[in-house]
Write an enzyme that holds these catalytic residues in place. Structure first.
Site, PDB file in Angstrom:
ATOM      1  N   ASP A   1      -3.082   8.517   7.722  1.00 36.63           N
ATOM      2  CA  ASP A   1      -4.122   7.597   8.427  1.00 36.63           C
ATOM      3  C   ASP A   1      -3.152   6.726   9.105  1.00 36.63           C
ATOM      4  O   ASP A   1      -1.969   7.010   9.746  1.00 36.63           O
ATOM      5  CB  ASP A   1      -4.857   6.975   7.228  1.00 36.63           C
ATOM      6  CG  ASP A   1      -3.907   5.926   6.537  1.00 36.63           C
ATOM      7  OD1 ASP A   1      -2.854   5.661   6.574  1.00 36.63           O
ATOM      8  OD2 ASP A   1      -4.788   5.311   5.773  1.00 36.63           O
TER       9      ASP A   1
ATOM     10  N   SER B   1       0.873  -1.201   0.026  1.00 34.44           N
ATOM     11  CA  SER B   1      -0.225   0.199   0.062  1.00 34.44           C
ATOM     12  C   SER B   1       0.914   1.370   0.056  1.00 34.44           C
ATOM     13  O   SER B   1       0.232   2.420  -0.394  1.00 34.44           O
ATOM     14  CB  SER B   1      -1.160   0.009   1.123  1.00 34.44           C
ATOM     15  OG  SER B   1      -0.040  -0.148   2.487  1.00 34.44           O
TER      16      SER B   1
ATOM     17  N   HIS C   1      -0.295   4.905   6.991  1.00 33.37           N
ATOM     18  CA  HIS C   1       0.392   5.731   5.712  1.00 33.37           C
ATOM     19  C   HIS C   1       0.773   7.048   5.867  1.00 33.37           C
ATOM     20  O   HIS C   1       0.037   7.926   6.614  1.00 33.37           O
ATOM     21  CB  HIS C   1      -0.655   5.433   4.594  1.00 33.37           C
ATOM     22  CG  HIS C   1      -1.227   4.231   4.283  1.00 33.37           C
ATOM     23  ND1 HIS C   1      -2.168   3.584   5.090  1.00 33.37           N
ATOM     24  CD2 HIS C   1      -0.439   3.054   3.701  1.00 33.37           C
ATOM     25  CE1 HIS C   1      -2.126   2.360   4.951  1.00 33.37           C
ATOM     26  NE2 HIS C   1      -1.330   1.980   3.914  1.00 33.37           N
TER      27      HIS C   1
END
Length: 382
Positions: free
Chosen positions: A332, A44, A335
C-alpha cells in the site's frame, strides 16, 4: 527367597519411578528454554495487529480485505498482504510468530512479545492514541512482572538477558515534522532529530537496566520515496520528497553513533543495525534486480502511485488491486509486500556487516549463554 526379593525390589523401583518421573517432567516443562526470546518494539512496519485492540480505536481500512490476502487469507491487523518482518525473524529464530501484546487471551511471554503499533512514534506527542514507545516500554515492564511471577527473579532475568530486542521506530516522528512544519529551519531539524534519539536512548537504557543486552534496529527508511508521500506531492514528478528522507538519514547517522557509544559505556551491550534505508531504496529504484516488476507504485490503493486508500472506506472497494503482490515492492502507500519483507528479513537475519552490523540477528541469537550470570550485577541506575 532371592526371587521374591528381586520381584519386590523391581516393583518398588517401578512404583517410585511412577511417582518421580511425572513430577520431574512437569517441573522441567516450566523451566525457560535455552533459546532466545524475541521482543519487538515499533510502528506499523512491525505491528502484528495491536492497534485493533486499543480501547476506543476507530475502524481501520487495514482490517478490511485485501490486507492479509497472501498468507493468512484474512485481515489480521498487519498492514501488509501477508507476513511482516518480525514474523520471518521469529521463523528464522525458531520461536512462534508473536501475537499482538494486546490480543486477549493467554500469552507465553517466555518466547517474547510484540508491542509495535501502527502510527507510533518515539515521541509521546506523535499520533496520540497509538502505543507510542514509552507506552510500549510500560507494557514490557508488565511482561517483566509476569515472568518474575511465573519463573522467579533469577530465571526471569535470564530470559531478558538472552532475549533479542528488535526495534523499528522513528519514521512517524519525521513524517509528522515534514507534514506539519515543512519549512522548519535546519537548526530545528537538527534539534528535533536529537530529541527523538534522546528519547530513544532513554528507553534503551531502561531495557538494559531490566536485563536487555542484545539490541537490533531496522533504521529509518527512505521516507520521501514511499508511494503515499509522492502521491501527496504530484509536483515531485516521480522523485522523492527530500525533507523526510533527509531527516531519516540524519536519524540513521546519529543512531549509529549513539549505539556505538552505548556499547562502550554499558558492559555486555551488543547491537545490530540493519541498513533498511539503502536496502529499500535500491529495491524501489531497481526492482528487477531483486525479482520485482514494480518499485514505485503500490499493489493496492488509488490515485497517483496507488498511494492511498487501500482497503477502502467502511469496506467499500474504491481502490485498485494488483493481481500478484509478489511482483511489487509496496503493498500500500507506505508498507512493503510480504515478498519484500522476506528479502528484508533475510538481510536483517544474516546480512553482511556492510548491510547489518556489527552483528546480524543470527549472530545475536547465537549468544544464548551468559558467562558468570549474576543478577546482582545489573545496575539499578544508568
Amino acid at each position: 527367597m532371592a526371587l521374591v526379593n528381586f520381584q519386590y525390589s523391581f516393583f518398588l523401583l517401578v512404583f517410585v519411578a511412577i511417582l518421580v518421573i511425572p513430577s520431574k517432567c512437569y517441573s522441567e516443562s516450566h523451566k525457560p528454554r535455552s533459546r532466545s526470546a524475541l521482543f519487538v518494539f515499533g510502528d506499523s512496519l512491525f505491528d502484528p495487529g495491536n492497534n485493533q485492540y486499543i480501547n476506543g480505536s476507530r475502524p481501520s481500512p487495514t482490517n478490511n480485505w485485501p490486507y492479509g490476502e497472501t498468507y493468512f487469507k484474512h485481515p489480521t491487523g498487519r498492514i501488509c498482504d501477508g507476513r511482516i518482518v518480525p514474523d520471518f525473524i521469529a521463523l528464522f529464530a525458531k520461536v512462534p510468530i508473536l501475537p499482538p501484546y494486546l490480543q486477549p487471551g493467554d500469552h507465553n511471554f517466555t518466547d517474547g512479545s510484540n508491542f509495535a503499533s501502527g502510527g507510533a512514534g518515539v515521541l509521546d506527542s506523535t499520533h496520540p492514541g497509538t502505543i507510542y514507545l514509552n507506552l510500549q516500554l510500560r507494557y514490557f515492564k508488565n511482561v517483566d512482572k509476569w515472568l518474575r511471577q511465573k519463573l522467579g527473579d533469577v530465571e526471569a532475568k535470564k530470559v531478558l538477558t538472552r532475549a533479542v530486542y528488535l526495534f523499528s521506530i522513528g519514521g512517524n516522528d519525521y513524517f509528522s515534522l515534514s507534514m506539519e512544519n515543512p519549512n522548519a529551519p535546519a537548526s530545528y531539524q537538527k534539534e528535533y532529530v536529537e530529541m527523538v534519539i534522546g528519547n530513544l536512548t532513554n528507553v534503551l537504557k531502561e531495557v538494559y537496566r531490566m536485563g536487555g543486552r542484545k539490541i537490533a534496529f531496522q533504521n529509518a527508511g527512505p521516507l520521501g520515496c514511499v508511494p503515499g508521500t509522492k502521491a501527496m506531492k504530484p509536483s515531485l514528478g516521480g522523485n522523492c520528497d527530500e525533507l523526510p528522507s533527509a531527516l531519516a538519514r540524519r536519524h540513521n547517522r546519529i543512531l549509529s553513533i549513539t549505539l556505538k557509544r552505548l556499547e562502550s559505556q554499558l558492559p555486555g551491550f551488543k547491537y545490530s543495525i540493519f541498513d533498511y534505508y539503502n536496502s529499500l531504496y535500491d529495491r524501489v529504484f531497481n526492482p528487477s534486480k531483486y525479482g520485482f516488476k514494480e518499485g514505485k507504485a503500490a499493489c493496492c490503493g488509488s490515485g497517483p502511485y496507488r498511494g492511498k486508500n487501500c482497503g477502502g472506506n467502511n469496506g467499500t472497494a474504491d481502490y485498485e488491486l494488483c493481481s500478484n503482490p509478489n511482483e511489487y515492492v509496496w503493498f500500500d502507500g507506505a508498507h512493503t509486500t510480504e515478498g519484500a519483507n522476506w528479502q528484508l528479513a533475510k538481510l536483517l537475519w544474516e546480512g553482511s556487516p556492510k548491510v547489518t552490523g556489527p552483528y546480524n540477528l543470527k549472530q545475536l541469537f547465537k549468544h544464548v549463554k551468559e558467562d558468570n550470570f549474576d543478577p546482582s550485577t545489573f545496575p539499578e541506575d544508568i
